[in-house]
Design a protein around this motif. Structure first.
Motif, PDB file in Angstrom:
ATOM      1  N   ASP A   1      88.634  39.581  -8.594  1.00  0.00           N
ATOM      2  CA  ASP A   1      89.372  41.041  -8.496  1.00  0.00           C
ATOM      3  C   ASP A   1      90.453  41.167  -7.803  1.00  0.00           C
TER       4      ASP A   1
ATOM      5  N   ARG B   1      92.524  45.871 -14.190  1.00  0.00           N
ATOM      6  CA  ARG B   1      93.486  44.968 -14.376  1.00  0.00           C
ATOM      7  C   ARG B   1      94.436  44.820 -15.415  1.00  0.00           C
TER       8      ARG B   1
ATOM      9  N   GLY C   1      96.870  44.698 -10.144  1.00  0.00           N
ATOM     10  CA  GLY C   1      96.552  43.513  -9.950  1.00  0.00           C
ATOM     11  C   GLY C   1      97.730  42.497 -10.209  1.00  0.00           C
TER      12      GLY C   1
END
Length: 345
Positions: free
Chosen positions: A13, A26, A187
């Motif tokens: 993550d 993400r 992300g």
């Protein structure tokens, strides 16, 4: 500190590791090169939206590839690779693969309810019926346009739109001394040009050779995954412009599942050379935020076969360095301090 499993395993993550709490899923790119037609719409859309300066027209002696590689002024690069081999099963259009303009272009009576026949008969309005067939391109009135499969040259084009991979574990982000690079809540990895000092550490920290400094500017530039568009709920400009959905955008987990299904579909259709690149969360960069379906070895597309982020082992290196420093201090103390605690003179 985040452990190695979190960095490189399925539970990675990167946004959470960067301090984003309750962040969105993400997102990233899945590029299916089997349906890329080399139109360069992604390159144009990227430049237009992000105000990336042009580099002028230079064919580089490399077929129709006028970009050459990713760089500070090329955040998208469409590779054109000509191979001396027959198109094979891909040319027949199985599993939704494009057939391209080399197909004959005439329709059958079952499709249109009109005449059938050879391309030449269709062009003259002949065949088994009175009405001529409506012809899409190519027009058989053009010289050489009525050639069939038997006259084609034995080569195929491989086309692929390359981009920054937005790695799970990004070397460029690790080595930046000013904080100019940061991990977004989506992300992705973004450069802040107003903070970049042009040191160039990020250039050597990228295992893909993506990031580069702009001549005359000195600062580093690369794809931002259209961070401004993401914050507005829009998809990146390149994916929006792609006419064949070769560039697919969405939550990364969903894209990986979609890519797995597509790969299986191609293998079942006989395209055994198809493979996924950058999809594996256990690889040397923890998986890419932009990954690809390729029809040949990665090296053919100018991609490293086994990329490893240069800073992957930094945590263990610092650990060993601290242990070595502690041992050195203990040895020094043993030399200069007597057993009763007095300093030797």
């Amino acid at each position: 500190m985040t452990d190695q499993h979190s960095l490189y395993g399925p539970l990675a993550d990167p946004a959470g590791d960067a301090g984003h709490r309750e962040h969105p899923p993400r997102v990233g790119f899945f590029t299916d090169t089997s349906v890329c037609i080399g139109c360069k719409a992604c390159e144009v859309a990227c430049k237009e939206w992000n105000d990336v300066p042009g580099a002028g027209l230079d064919l580089l002696g490399m077929s129709f590839d006028n970009t050459g590689a990713l760089g500070a002024d090329a955040w998208r690069h469409v590779a054109f690779i000509e191979q001396d081999r027959p198109p094979g099963v891909q040319d027949a259009g199985p599993a939704g693969l494009p057939t391209g303009p080399s197909r004959t272009g005439h329709t059958t009576g079952a499709d249109t309810g009109r005449a059938t026949g050879t391309p030449d008969e269709a062009a003259r309005g002949g065949g088994q019926g009175a009405a001529p067939v409506d012809l899409p391109f190519p027009s058989f009135d053009l010289p050489g346009a009525a050639t069939g499969a038997e006259t084609r040259t034995d080569f195929r084009w491989l086309m692929s739109s390359d981009v920054c991979k937005h790695c799970t574990h990004a070397g460029c982000l690790d080595v930046c001394p000013t904080g100019a690079l940061f991990r977004t809540e989506f992300g992705s990895v973004v450069v802040q040009p107003d903070i970049c000092n042009g040191c160039g550490y990020c250039v050597s920290g990228c295992p893909y050779g993506v990031i580069d400094r702009r001549p005359g500017d000195g600062r580093a530039w690369k794809c931002t995954l259209c961070y401004d568009r993401l914050r507005g709920g829009l998809e990146p400009a390149c994916a929006k412009a792609c006419p064949t959905d070769s560039i697919q955008f969405g939550p990364l987990d969903e894209l990986r599942e979609r890519a797995d299904r597509r790969l299986q579909q191609l293998h079942e259709a006989g395209v055994e050379e198809a493979r996924l690149y950058g999809r594996d969360p256990g690889d040397g960069v923890g998986g890419d935020g932009a990954f690809f379906l390729l029809l040949d070895e990665p090296e053919v597309y100018g991609l490293p076969p086994d990329p490893v982020v240069p800073t992957r082992d930094l945590p263990s290196m610092w650990k060993y360095a601290s242990l070595a420093a502690s041992a050195l201090l203990a040895a020094a103390a043993a030399v200069f301090v007597t057993p009763d605690g007095k300093v030797r003179r």
